[in-house]
Scaffold this active site. Sequence first.
Site, PDB file in Angstrom:
ATOM      1  N   CYS A   2       0.829  -1.209   0.000  1.00 21.63           N
ATOM      2  CA  CYS A   2       0.000   0.000   0.000  1.00 21.63           C
ATOM      3  C   CYS A   2       0.866   1.263   0.000  1.00 21.63           C
ATOM      4  O   CYS A   2       1.932   1.296   0.608  1.00 21.63           O
ATOM      5  CB  CYS A   2      -0.860   0.038   1.245  1.00 21.63           C
ATOM      6  SG  CYS A   2      -1.940  -1.366   1.407  1.00 21.63           S
ATOM      7  N   ARG A  27       5.452   0.282  -6.152  1.00 24.28           N
ATOM      8  CA  ARG A  27       5.415  -0.586  -4.973  1.00 24.28           C
ATOM      9  C   ARG A  27       4.504  -1.792  -5.166  1.00 24.28           C
ATOM     10  O   ARG A  27       4.582  -2.743  -4.398  1.00 24.28           O
ATOM     11  CB  ARG A  27       4.904   0.219  -3.767  1.00 24.28           C
ATOM     12  CG  ARG A  27       5.835   1.318  -3.359  1.00 24.28           C
ATOM     13  CD  ARG A  27       5.102   2.350  -2.525  1.00 24.28           C
ATOM     14  NE  ARG A  27       4.777   1.863  -1.203  1.00 24.28           N
ATOM     15  CZ  ARG A  27       5.552   2.021  -0.139  1.00 24.28           C
ATOM     16  NH1 ARG A  27       6.692   2.633  -0.253  1.00 24.28           N
ATOM     17  NH2 ARG A  27       5.184   1.579   1.040  1.00 24.28           N
ATOM     18  N   TRP A  76      -2.705  -2.769  -1.678  1.00 28.36           N
ATOM     19  CA  TRP A  76      -2.207  -4.117  -1.983  1.00 28.36           C
ATOM     20  C   TRP A  76      -2.941  -5.031  -1.020  1.00 28.36           C
ATOM     21  O   TRP A  76      -2.697  -5.001   0.184  1.00 28.36           O
ATOM     22  CB  TRP A  76      -0.697  -4.147  -1.763  1.00 28.36           C
ATOM     23  CG  TRP A  76      -0.016  -5.396  -2.200  1.00 28.36           C
ATOM     24  CD1 TRP A  76       0.382  -5.716  -3.459  1.00 28.36           C
ATOM     25  CD2 TRP A  76       0.409  -6.484  -1.362  1.00 28.36           C
ATOM     26  NE1 TRP A  76       1.009  -6.941  -3.458  1.00 28.36           N
ATOM     27  CE2 TRP A  76       1.035  -7.430  -2.187  1.00 28.36           C
ATOM     28  CE3 TRP A  76       0.314  -6.754   0.004  1.00 28.36           C
ATOM     29  CZ2 TRP A  76       1.562  -8.623  -1.705  1.00 28.36           C
ATOM     30  CZ3 TRP A  76       0.840  -7.941   0.490  1.00 28.36           C
ATOM     31  CH2 TRP A  76       1.455  -8.849  -0.369  1.00 28.36           C
ATOM     32  N   ASN A 101      -1.578   1.912   5.658  1.00 27.52           N
ATOM     33  CA  ASN A 101      -0.648   0.909   5.139  1.00 27.52           C
ATOM     34  C   ASN A 101      -0.202   0.089   6.342  1.00 27.52           C
ATOM     35  O   ASN A 101       0.160   0.660   7.362  1.00 27.52           O
ATOM     36  CB  ASN A 101       0.549   1.618   4.482  1.00 27.52           C
ATOM     37  CG  ASN A 101       1.696   0.672   4.186  1.00 27.52           C
ATOM     38  OD1 ASN A 101       1.481  -0.516   3.963  1.00 27.52           O
ATOM     39  ND2 ASN A 101       2.899   1.200   4.171  1.00 27.52           N
ATOM     40  N   GLY A 102      -0.224  -1.244   6.211  1.00 30.06           N
ATOM     41  CA  GLY A 102       0.212  -2.090   7.317  1.00 30.06           C
ATOM     42  C   GLY A 102      -0.827  -3.142   7.633  1.00 30.06           C
ATOM     43  O   GLY A 102      -1.765  -3.354   6.852  1.00 30.06           O
ATOM     44  N   GLU A 484      18.755 -17.201  -7.173  1.00 32.12           N
ATOM     45  CA  GLU A 484      18.316 -15.885  -7.651  1.00 32.12           C
ATOM     46  C   GLU A 484      17.735 -16.011  -9.072  1.00 32.12           C
ATOM     47  O   GLU A 484      16.711 -15.415  -9.385  1.00 32.12           O
ATOM     48  CB  GLU A 484      19.504 -14.898  -7.602  1.00 32.12           C
ATOM     49  CG  GLU A 484      19.314 -13.554  -8.288  1.00 32.12           C
ATOM     50  CD  GLU A 484      18.198 -12.699  -7.701  1.00 32.12           C
ATOM     51  OE1 GLU A 484      17.609 -13.046  -6.674  1.00 32.12           O
ATOM     52  OE2 GLU A 484      17.893 -11.659  -8.330  1.00 32.12           O
ATOM     53  N   LYS A 488      13.903 -15.038 -10.084  1.00 29.69           N
ATOM     54  CA  LYS A 488      13.548 -14.101 -11.160  1.00 29.69           C
ATOM     55  C   LYS A 488      12.542 -14.753 -12.100  1.00 29.69           C
ATOM     56  O   LYS A 488      11.576 -14.134 -12.515  1.00 29.69           O
ATOM     57  CB  LYS A 488      14.781 -13.672 -11.976  1.00 29.69           C
ATOM     58  CG  LYS A 488      15.745 -12.736 -11.298  1.00 29.69           C
ATOM     59  CD  LYS A 488      15.235 -11.318 -11.096  1.00 29.69           C
ATOM     60  CE  LYS A 488      14.616 -11.138  -9.731  1.00 29.69           C
ATOM     61  NZ  LYS A 488      15.480 -10.758  -8.653  1.00 29.69           N
ATOM     62  N   GLU A 491       8.982 -15.057 -10.338  1.00 31.93           N
ATOM     63  CA  GLU A 491       8.192 -13.842 -10.155  1.00 31.93           C
ATOM     64  C   GLU A 491       7.796 -13.201 -11.479  1.00 31.93           C
ATOM     65  O   GLU A 491       6.721 -12.636 -11.591  1.00 31.93           O
ATOM     66  CB  GLU A 491       8.807 -12.844  -9.177  1.00 31.93           C
ATOM     67  CG  GLU A 491      10.216 -12.480  -9.360  1.00 31.93           C
ATOM     68  CD  GLU A 491      10.738 -11.508  -8.277  1.00 31.93           C
ATOM     69  OE1 GLU A 491       9.994 -10.991  -7.441  1.00 31.93           O
ATOM     70  OE2 GLU A 491      11.956 -11.263  -8.293  1.00 31.93           O
ATOM     71  N   HIS A 507      20.248 -36.253  -4.119  1.00 32.43           N
ATOM     72  CA  HIS A 507      19.572 -36.488  -2.841  1.00 32.43           C
ATOM     73  C   HIS A 507      18.073 -36.179  -2.936  1.00 32.43           C
ATOM     74  O   HIS A 507      17.424 -35.991  -1.920  1.00 32.43           O
ATOM     75  CB  HIS A 507      20.226 -35.644  -1.741  1.00 32.43           C
ATOM     76  CG  HIS A 507      21.659 -36.013  -1.514  1.00 32.43           C
ATOM     77  ND1 HIS A 507      22.029 -37.174  -0.880  1.00 32.43           N
ATOM     78  CD2 HIS A 507      22.809 -35.409  -1.894  1.00 32.43           C
ATOM     79  CE1 HIS A 507      23.352 -37.253  -0.855  1.00 32.43           C
ATOM     80  NE2 HIS A 507      23.849 -36.197  -1.470  1.00 32.43           N
ATOM     81  N   LYS A 606       6.871  -4.210  -4.387  1.00 32.41           N
ATOM     82  CA  LYS A 606       8.264  -3.758  -4.374  1.00 32.41           C
ATOM     83  C   LYS A 606       8.769  -3.553  -2.950  1.00 32.41           C
ATOM     84  O   LYS A 606       9.897  -3.889  -2.627  1.00 32.41           O
ATOM     85  CB  LYS A 606       8.362  -2.445  -5.164  1.00 32.41           C
ATOM     86  CG  LYS A 606       9.773  -1.908  -5.307  1.00 32.41           C
ATOM     87  CD  LYS A 606      10.585  -2.785  -6.212  1.00 32.41           C
ATOM     88  CE  LYS A 606      12.022  -2.384  -6.331  1.00 32.41           C
ATOM     89  NZ  LYS A 606      12.835  -3.494  -6.876  1.00 32.41           N
TER      90      LYS A 606
END
Length: 611
Positions: A2, A27, A76, A101-102, A484, A488, A491, A507, A606
Site C-alpha cells: 500500500c 510498490r 495491496w 498501510n500495514g 536468484e 527471477k 516472479e 539427494h 516492491k
Amino acid sequence: MCGIVGATGTAAVQATLLEGLSRLEYRGYDSAGIAIQNTSNGAFNRVRVVGKVQQLVDQLEQKPISGSAGIAHTRWATHGKPSERNSHPHMLDGRLTLVHNGIIENFLELRADITARGGRFESDTDSEVIVHLVAEFIHGGMNLAEAVRRGMSKLEGAFAIGLMSSAERGQIVAAKRGCPLVIGIGKNANFIGSDVLSLRSFTDRFLFLEDDELAVLDSEQVTIFDGDGNQVDRATEIVLDQGDRIDKGGYRHFMEKEIHAQPESIRNTLEGRITSSEVVAQTFGIEAVDVLEKTEALTIVGCGTSFYAALVARYWIEDLARVPCDAEIASEFRYRNAALPKNSLFLSLSQSGESADTIAALRLAQTRDYLHTMNIGNVTTSTLMRDSDSAIAMRAGVEVSVASTKAFTTVLVDLLLLALVLARTRGFPGEEEREIVRALHTLPEKIEQVLGLKERMQTLAEEFVTKKHVLFLGRGTHYPIAMEGALKLKELSYTHAEGYPAGELKHGPLALVDRKMPVVAVAPSNELLRKVQSNLQEVRARGGKLYVFTDEGTEFVPGPDVTIIEVPEVHRVLSPIVYTIPLQLLAYHIAVHKGTDIDQPRNIAKSVTVE
Ligand code: M6R
C-alpha cells in the site's frame, strides 16, 4: 505494498495527489482511491477504483474533485479481496476518512467489540477498525489528533495512517508504527507520503516520524507529538534530488532498463570506494576499521533477493577474511532465539530499506549484544539506513521494477568490498587484494559484454515458454545465484523454478528430471567445475535438457540436449556478479514471450512493509 499520499494547501490538490500516487505505483497494488475535502463545508468527495491509478485519473478527468486538502491510497490487498468497497480511503458517515498501510493484528477483536457497540462495517479490511475507533473517541469529545493518538494505543501490529475529519477543515493527522511515512514541507502546502520519492515533485524538505509519533498538518504548519501527546522538536532535513528519472528511457519495461543500467550502477557504487590497489575502508563508516578489527562473527539478514546476496557474502567473508558468517532470512531470524557469538556484527541488506521483516530483525538485534549494526541499502532516507549504527548506499539508482536486478549486483559489489576490508584486518595479502581490485575496475565493461547476450537469451527464451518447471543448479557462490535465477523466473513468468546446489541433485531433485525438464547450470571455470560437470552428467543420463552458462574452454560439449552459453571470463571471485546478468535476461525474455506484467508481477510488491 500500500502507498499513502496526502496534501493540504491553499490550492487544488487533486493533481498533486494523483502525481504522488503514480510515483508510488512501483510498490505494487491492486486498487486505488482518493478523498478530497470540500473546504467550504468540510464534506468529502471520494473516488475508488479496482485496477490502475490511470483508471482513477480517467474517472477524475471526467468528473474532477475540487478542494485543497485530501488523502489518497494505492492498496495491496491483505484482508479482503481487491474490490471497490475494500479500497481506501475508508469513510465513516461522510465525516471521517482514512488511508492505512500495514496490518492491524488485533482487528478481529476490535471489530467484534465495535460491532457489539453498534458499529457497522462496510469492508472486509483490518483498516476500517481504525476509522471506527477514532470516531468513537471523537464522539467522546476529543479533537481528531487526540482521538488518533488514543486510537493508536488500542492497535496491535504495524501501520502508517493518514486521517481527515469534516470538523477540522484542511487538517491531516498522520501517524506511524513500523511502516514508512514521511512528511513533506512545502510552500503554502504540506504533505504526507509513503516515501520521499512520492513527494519528490513538490518539495525537497522532509520531516521523518519515529514510531508511535503523530503529526498534525495544515497548509501552514506541521506539529509533531510523541505517544504521550508531548510536542516534539524535529529538524527538517533537505533530501536533494539525485537526478533519478522515473521513466523507461526508451526501454519497454523498467526491468529491461534496470538490467541495462548495471554497468553504470556498478561504476557508481565503486566510485571513491576503491583506489587503484585497495578498498577504501572508510566506505563502511569512520569507525569501520575499529569495528571490523573487533568483529569476530557476522550475522547477515535480508529477504528474497537480498537474502541471496547475504548467502554469496557468506562464502566471500568466510573464504577471504576467515571470519564465521551466518546468512539468515529476516523473517526467520526475527523469531529465532539465535545464539550470538561474541563480538558479532549485525548486517542487514535491503533495497527498499522498508522490508518489515528486516526492520524487525534490526530491532531484535538492537536488543541483543551486537557489536554494531550496519545496513547496506538503496534508499538513503529509509528506516533501515537511518536506524542502523552505520549505513552504506548501494547507489543503484531508483529501482522501479518489482523484480530486483541492479540492487542485487550493486549490493554484491559492496559486500565484496566489505569482505576485502575485513580480510585486510586479518592479514589478507595485499597482492591478492590488488588483483581483485584491478578486476573490480574492469567489472562495468565485463557487464557490458555480458549484456551482449541479450539476443541469444531472447531466442533461447522461446524454448522455455511452454515449460512448467525449471531447475537451476550451481555450487559455491553460484548456488545462491542459481536460487536468484529461479526467483527471477518465478516472479516474472509464473513458471515454477527451484535453485539447488548441484551436489544435492542426487539427494532428491534428480527424481524430477526427464525430457521435459530444462536444467539451467551456472558453471564458471573454478575449483568446483569438475564437480559440477559430474553432477550434470547425472542430468544427461536421465534425459534432462541442459542449458550451461560457462566460460570458454570449460570442455562442455554442446549437443542436442546440451546448450552452452559462453559468458566472458572474469576473476573467480567476481563471477557470481557476472553470471547473474544472463539469468536476469533469460527470465525477462521468457516473461516477454509469455506476456506477463513484467514490472508489477501479480501478487507481489516492491516494498514489503507488512509482515
Ligand atoms: O527491499 P528489500 O531488498 O528488503 O526487498 C526484499 C525482497 O522483498 C525482494 O528482494 C524481492 O524478493 C524481490 N521481488 C526480488 O526480485
